[in-house]
Design a protein around this motif. Sequence first.
Motif, PDB file in Angstrom:
ATOM      1  N   VAL A  81       8.278   3.694  -5.005  1.00 34.26           N
ATOM      2  CA  VAL A  81       9.400   2.786  -4.307  1.00 34.26           C
ATOM      3  C   VAL A  81      10.287   3.721  -5.353  1.00 34.26           C
ATOM      4  O   VAL A  81      11.663   3.790  -4.684  1.00 34.26           O
ATOM      5  N   PRO A  82      10.569   3.673  -6.849  1.00 36.49           N
ATOM      6  CA  PRO A  82      11.650   3.538  -7.303  1.00 36.49           C
ATOM      7  C   PRO A  82      12.358   5.053  -6.868  1.00 36.49           C
ATOM      8  O   PRO A  82      13.872   5.212  -6.896  1.00 36.49           O
ATOM      9  N   ARG A  99       3.196  -1.572 -17.000  1.00 38.33           N
ATOM     10  CA  ARG A  99       3.492  -2.559 -15.766  1.00 38.33           C
ATOM     11  C   ARG A  99       3.893  -3.174 -17.151  1.00 38.33           C
ATOM     12  O   ARG A  99       4.393  -4.513 -16.481  1.00 38.33           O
ATOM     13  N   CYS A 130      13.865  -0.183  -7.060  1.00 34.79           N
ATOM     14  CA  CYS A 130      13.857  -0.693  -7.962  1.00 34.79           C
ATOM     15  C   CYS A 130      13.508   0.205  -9.489  1.00 34.79           C
ATOM     16  O   CYS A 130      13.872   1.445  -9.120  1.00 34.79           O
ATOM     17  N   TYR A 175       2.527   4.783 -10.843  1.00 38.87           N
ATOM     18  CA  TYR A 175       1.211   5.052  -9.536  1.00 38.87           C
ATOM     19  C   TYR A 175       2.414   5.220  -8.302  1.00 38.87           C
ATOM     20  O   TYR A 175       2.272   5.307  -7.414  1.00 38.87           O
ATOM     21  N   CYS A 176       3.505   4.488  -8.833  1.00 40.46           N
ATOM     22  CA  CYS A 176       4.745   4.034  -7.556  1.00 40.46           C
ATOM     23  C   CYS A 176       5.283   4.801  -7.497  1.00 40.46           C
ATOM     24  O   CYS A 176       6.310   5.122  -8.100  1.00 40.46           O
ATOM     25  N   LYS A 210      11.654  -0.459 -12.039  1.00 44.77           N
ATOM     26  CA  LYS A 210       9.963  -0.666 -12.823  1.00 44.77           C
ATOM     27  C   LYS A 210       9.783   0.602 -13.140  1.00 44.77           C
ATOM     28  O   LYS A 210       8.777   0.902 -14.275  1.00 44.77           O
ATOM     29  N   PHE A 211       9.668   1.966 -12.159  1.00 41.77           N
ATOM     30  CA  PHE A 211       8.736   2.500 -12.268  1.00 41.77           C
ATOM     31  C   PHE A 211       7.319   3.015 -12.823  1.00 41.77           C
ATOM     32  O   PHE A 211       7.286   3.228 -13.830  1.00 41.77           O
ATOM     33  N   CYS A 212       6.799   2.022 -12.665  1.00 43.60           N
ATOM     34  CA  CYS A 212       5.238   1.892 -12.707  1.00 43.60           C
ATOM     35  C   CYS A 212       4.638   3.047 -12.261  1.00 43.60           C
ATOM     36  O   CYS A 212       5.238   3.729 -11.040  1.00 43.60           O
ATOM     37  N   HIS A 236       7.476  -9.519  -9.628  1.00 40.02           N
ATOM     38  CA  HIS A 236       6.359  -8.940 -10.696  1.00 40.02           C
ATOM     39  C   HIS A 236       6.569 -10.091 -11.798  1.00 40.02           C
ATOM     40  O   HIS A 236       6.875 -10.806 -12.416  1.00 40.02           O
ATOM     41  N   GLN A 284      11.672  -5.439  -4.064  1.00 37.83           N
ATOM     42  CA  GLN A 284      10.122  -5.239  -4.843  1.00 37.83           C
ATOM     43  C   GLN A 284       9.829  -5.959  -6.050  1.00 37.83           C
ATOM     44  O   GLN A 284       9.430  -5.990  -6.539  1.00 37.83           O
TER      45      GLN A 284
HETATM   46 FE1  SF4 Z   1       8.603  -1.314  -8.418  1.00 44.30          FE
HETATM   47 FE2  SF4 Z   1       6.630  -2.630  -7.631  1.00 44.30          FE
HETATM   48 FE3  SF4 Z   1       6.603   0.035  -7.297  1.00 44.30          FE
HETATM   49 FE4  SF4 Z   1       6.249  -1.400  -9.825  1.00 44.30          FE
HETATM   50  S1  SF4 Z   1       4.736  -1.514  -8.405  1.00 44.30           S
HETATM   51  S2  SF4 Z   1       7.668   0.531  -9.282  1.00 44.30           S
HETATM   52  S3  SF4 Z   1       7.734  -2.659  -9.590  1.00 44.30           S
HETATM   53  S4  SF4 Z   1       8.222  -1.276  -6.125  1.00 44.30           S
END
Ligand code: SF4
Length: 473
Positions: free
Chosen positions: A201-202, A311, A192, A198-199, A194-196, A272, A236
């Motif tokens: 996952v990236p 977001r 991913c 708080y997240c 997107k680098f939200c 998303h 994601q």
């Molecule tokens: Fe990526 Fe979803 Fe995490 Fe945003 S919330 S960084 S879109 S995985």
Amino acid sequence: MQLPNLKEAKVRTKNKINIVKEGFILDDKYKNLGKNKTYYIKTYGCQMNEHDSENIKAILETMGFTESASFDSADLFLLNTCAIRENAHNKVFGMVGRIKHLKEQRPDIIAGICGCMAQEEAVVEEIMTKYKWLDLVFGTHNINNLPEILYNSIKKQKLEVEVFSCEGEVYENIPVKRDSKYKAWVNIMFGCDKFCTYCIVPYTRGKQRSREPKYILEEVKKLVEDGYKEVTLLGQNVNAYGKDLGISYGMAELLRDVAETGIDRVRFVTSHPWDFNDEMIDIIAKYDNIMPYIHLPLQSGSSRILKLMGRRYTKEEYITLFNKLKSKIKNASITTDIIVAFPGETEEDFNETLEVVEKCKYDSAFTFIFSPRIGTPAAKMEDNLSQEEKNNRLYKLNDLVNKYAKEANLKYQDQVVKVLLEGTSEKDENMLMGYTETMKLVNVKADKKYIGQIKDVKITDVKTWSMDGELID
Ligand code: SF4
Ligand code: SAH
Ligand code: F3S
């Protein structure tokens, strides 16, 4: 020894993604590593992790391992972990404690940690200081290298850590042992970008990498031939599918082509809101075998907080998209994810979230208290709410969410719906269970011979989280 590195995990280059067509080849020297041995895998987290575990199982079976009938009797333990919130950490290390207990009685047991937590610097440091007795740690980028990691760990008789913090590659032809004979997960993209704020996952999954359409379609066609009734396209951020491939083929085209394979049911997660375009909506509306179920994470109803979260949409833009989906897709069921108590969230911001829930009346929602993840920008933002206030917001939100979930389900009373009967019900072994097209869980009075079929079911009773029904014939 290869340790995770947060700084490297953040890097995004314009380099072309490497596609490895033969993503898994088993060296002869690993072929009998698992002879007469059994494995036990515990999976935490999202559907992508579930699917990774299906790959890990198949890889272990190429080495001769078989699946253990029980936890206590296994020879190899793997915990495929999730890093999305702090509470996963405690669950995983609780399990590690149970395995340690077994290893004290049977020192030959091999135990390892993989998945998203293994990609976290702090977790690996903790393992290397407090849990040195573990045998292996590997990450999300090198599942295909499991035989070698396992071999090295056994040979050296010490903790083997191999975690890469890189953008990642796309591996094709990784073996898979699917948990179901009727429903299948199909990766369409990894990572991913997107680098939200708080997240995590990236950082744990690398750069957004789409699989080429031809490989996805080959996989789906094979599943149709094998009698599968449903595929769920995984990523994601599936709406951004294809954007990294540099071709004019995106999620709308992919959905169309997957639907055209003739598979009974097509699902996809997660959408998303930013990348949801009109072409996609039209395709979902057009094909009966694309399920009218959309998971559309809101995260917050306050545009101010959404901005802090990175977001890329406002409350108004989200509601416009939501209404468009509801009006164009017949009987669409829409669910969401919401985070409360993001740093700086005021009472007013929180009330705006409640307002959006009141407007959208979601079919269901996953709700979370913000959990700071080391390395993400939000973890450094000032958090001035008491734990009590955070809990209160979550309870309040859940009350509202549950009210609308029950309301949405009540519309199904006495209706006839199509259910893919997957197996026996957890609550009553004389009943079967399955999901409607709109992703509602139904327990059905029916003979086991119907497992694997899509049947018309009349809903006889409705609860907040499930329904009961009977076959009509
Ligand atoms: Fe990526 Fe979803 Fe995490 Fe945003 S919330 S960084 S879109 S995985
Ligand atoms: N890719 C998906 C989300 C995957 S993570 C998307 O963009 O929508 C699943 C959910 O976990 C998120 O939607 C979010 O609601 C929640 N989540 C992610 N990071 C979190 C954190 N640090 N604290 C609390 N909840 C979080
Ligand atoms: Fe968790 Fe990793 Fe999925 S952090 S939610 S298992 S991508």
